[in-house]
Structure formats: C-alpha cells, structure tokens
Design a protein around this motif. Structure first.
Motif, short mmCIF file in Angstrom:
data_model
loop_
_atom_site.label_atom_id
_atom_site.label_comp_id
_atom_site.label_asym_id
_atom_site.label_seq_id
_atom_site.Cartn_x
_atom_site.Cartn_y
_atom_site.Cartn_z
N MET A 67 0.84 -1.18 0.00
CA MET A 67 0.00 0.00 0.00
C MET A 67 0.89 1.25 0.00
O MET A 67 1.82 1.36 0.79
N PRO A 68 0.61 2.22 -0.90
CA PRO A 68 1.42 3.43 -0.96
C PRO A 68 1.33 4.26 0.31
O PRO A 68 0.31 4.26 1.00
N VAL A 69 2.40 4.97 0.59
CA VAL A 69 2.44 5.85 1.76
C VAL A 69 1.68 7.14 1.44
O VAL A 69 1.82 7.70 0.36
N LEU A 70 0.88 7.62 2.39
CA LEU A 70 0.14 8.85 2.22
C LEU A 70 0.86 9.97 2.97
O LEU A 70 0.89 9.99 4.19
N LEU A 71 1.49 10.87 2.21
CA LEU A 71 2.24 12.01 2.77
C LEU A 71 1.73 13.28 2.12
O LEU A 71 2.32 13.77 1.14
N LEU A 72 0.64 13.83 2.59
CA LEU A 72 0.06 15.03 1.99
C LEU A 72 0.84 16.25 2.43
O LEU A 72 1.11 16.44 3.61
N ILE A 73 1.22 17.11 1.46
CA ILE A 73 2.13 18.22 1.74
C ILE A 73 1.48 19.58 1.66
O ILE A 73 1.99 20.55 2.20
N ASN B 16 0.29 14.08 -2.81
CA ASN B 16 0.84 13.01 -1.99
C ASN B 16 2.30 12.83 -2.36
O ASN B 16 2.61 12.40 -3.48
N LEU B 17 3.22 13.18 -1.45
CA LEU B 17 4.66 13.01 -1.71
C LEU B 17 5.04 11.54 -1.81
O LEU B 17 6.05 11.20 -2.42
N GLY B 18 4.25 10.65 -1.21
CA GLY B 18 4.55 9.22 -1.24
C GLY B 18 4.40 8.61 -2.63
O GLY B 18 5.08 7.63 -2.97
N THR B 19 3.51 9.19 -3.46
CA THR B 19 3.26 8.66 -4.80
C THR B 19 3.43 9.71 -5.89
O THR B 19 3.26 9.39 -7.07
N ASP B 20 3.70 10.96 -5.52
CA ASP B 20 3.81 12.08 -6.47
C ASP B 20 2.54 12.22 -7.31
O ASP B 20 2.59 12.37 -8.53
N GLU B 21 1.40 12.19 -6.63
CA GLU B 21 0.12 12.33 -7.29
C GLU B 21 -0.68 13.50 -6.72
O GLU B 21 -0.66 13.75 -5.52
N LEU B 22 -1.38 14.20 -7.61
CA LEU B 22 -2.36 15.20 -7.21
C LEU B 22 -3.66 14.46 -6.95
O LEU B 22 -4.00 13.51 -7.65
N THR C 102 -14.28 12.83 5.61
CA THR C 102 -13.68 11.56 6.02
C THR C 102 -12.16 11.58 6.05
O THR C 102 -11.54 10.70 6.64
N GLY C 103 -11.55 12.55 5.36
CA GLY C 103 -10.10 12.59 5.24
C GLY C 103 -9.54 11.68 4.16
O GLY C 103 -8.33 11.60 3.99
N ALA C 104 -10.40 11.02 3.42
CA ALA C 104 -9.95 10.09 2.37
C ALA C 104 -9.32 10.86 1.20
O ALA C 104 -9.85 11.88 0.76
N PHE C 105 -8.19 10.35 0.70
CA PHE C 105 -7.49 10.93 -0.44
C PHE C 105 -7.82 10.10 -1.67
O PHE C 105 -7.71 8.88 -1.65
N THR C 106 -8.22 10.77 -2.76
CA THR C 106 -8.49 10.10 -4.03
C THR C 106 -7.56 10.68 -5.08
O THR C 106 -7.62 11.88 -5.38
N ALA C 107 -6.68 9.85 -5.63
CA ALA C 107 -5.70 10.31 -6.61
C ALA C 107 -6.39 10.71 -7.92
O ALA C 107 -7.30 10.02 -8.38
N ILE C 108 -5.93 11.83 -8.49
CA ILE C 108 -6.37 12.27 -9.81
C ILE C 108 -5.36 11.80 -10.85
O ILE C 108 -5.73 11.29 -11.90
N SER D 30 -0.65 11.59 -11.77
CA SER D 30 0.73 11.94 -11.48
C SER D 30 0.98 13.43 -11.71
O SER D 30 0.44 14.02 -12.64
N ILE D 31 1.85 14.02 -10.86
CA ILE D 31 2.24 15.41 -11.08
C ILE D 31 3.41 15.49 -12.06
O ILE D 31 3.78 16.57 -12.48
N GLY D 32 4.00 14.37 -12.41
CA GLY D 32 5.02 14.34 -13.46
C GLY D 32 6.45 14.60 -13.01
O GLY D 32 7.33 14.74 -13.85
N PHE D 33 6.68 14.68 -11.71
CA PHE D 33 8.05 14.85 -11.22
C PHE D 33 8.11 14.34 -9.78
O PHE D 33 7.09 14.13 -9.14
N ASP D 34 9.34 14.13 -9.30
CA ASP D 34 9.57 13.64 -7.95
C ASP D 34 9.55 14.83 -6.98
O ASP D 34 10.52 15.56 -6.88
N ALA D 35 8.43 15.05 -6.31
CA ALA D 35 8.29 16.18 -5.38
C ALA D 35 9.04 15.87 -4.08
O ALA D 35 8.93 14.79 -3.53
N ASN D 36 9.81 16.84 -3.64
CA ASN D 36 10.56 16.71 -2.40
C ASN D 36 10.49 18.02 -1.64
O ASN D 36 10.19 19.07 -2.20
N TYR D 37 10.81 17.96 -0.37
CA TYR D 37 10.95 19.14 0.47
C TYR D 37 9.64 19.93 0.58
O TYR D 37 8.60 19.34 0.77
#
Length: 93
Positions: free
Chosen positions: A1-7, A21-27, A34-40, A42-49
């Motif tokens: 299961m992917p890690v959920l790291l909302l930034i 989500n920094l864990g999957t690089d998805e918007l 409910t706090g549930a995240f639904t992926a739309i 890829s953002i197309g790059f490796d988001a960091n920091y």
C-alpha cells in the motif's frame, strides 16, 4: 500500500480540497468529511521538500509552487489532468 504524505492544501469555490501526496507524487482530492485521499493523477516529477498550492477562484486554476530537483511552478485546470504552465523559479536549483 502506498504511503500517504500530503504536503499542501487548496480548496476551490465548490469546496473541493486538493493536495499532493509526496509518497506517490500524485495530485488528488481530499474528502473533508472523512479525510480520504483520491488520486487524480501523477504530477510528473519527484516532489521533495517544501510544496505549497493555492486555488485561483476567478480563473478556476490550481497553482503549485513545487520543489523536486529544481524550483518550479505548476498550473492545473482540475478535470483536464494536464499542466498548462511549467516554469522554473529563478535561483531555486
């Protein structure tokens, strides 16, 4: 299961909350009840920091100041799943 790291968080006029989500690089969207995240997609790059975003309610555009390997700005029109602008931020490398 992917890690959920909302930034970041931006909310449009209809009350739809967006985040990356920094864990999957998805918007995606966040269900504020409910706090549930639904992926739309890829953002197309490796988001960091540090990342941040705002919603321009007049233009219906989602702006993201992002950092992967360089600083950049991204503009998305929700529902189109594509970046309409991608610019490097001077001095962020």
């Amino acid at each position: 299961m992917p890690v959920l790291l909302l930034i970041n968080l931006a909310i449009n006029n209809a009350g739809v909350a967006y985040s990356v989500n920094l864990g999957t690089d998805e918007l995606g969207t966040i269900n504020l009840a409910t706090g549930a995240f639904t992926a739309i997609g890829s953002i197309g790059f490796d988001a960091n920091y540090a990342q941040d975003m705002e919603f321009d309610r007049d233009k219906n555009e989602l702006y993201m100041a992002a950092y992967g390997t360089t600083g950049r700005t991204e503009v998305d029109q929700p529902g189109h799943r594509k970046h309409t602008r991608d610019r490097t931020i001077p001095g962020w490398s």
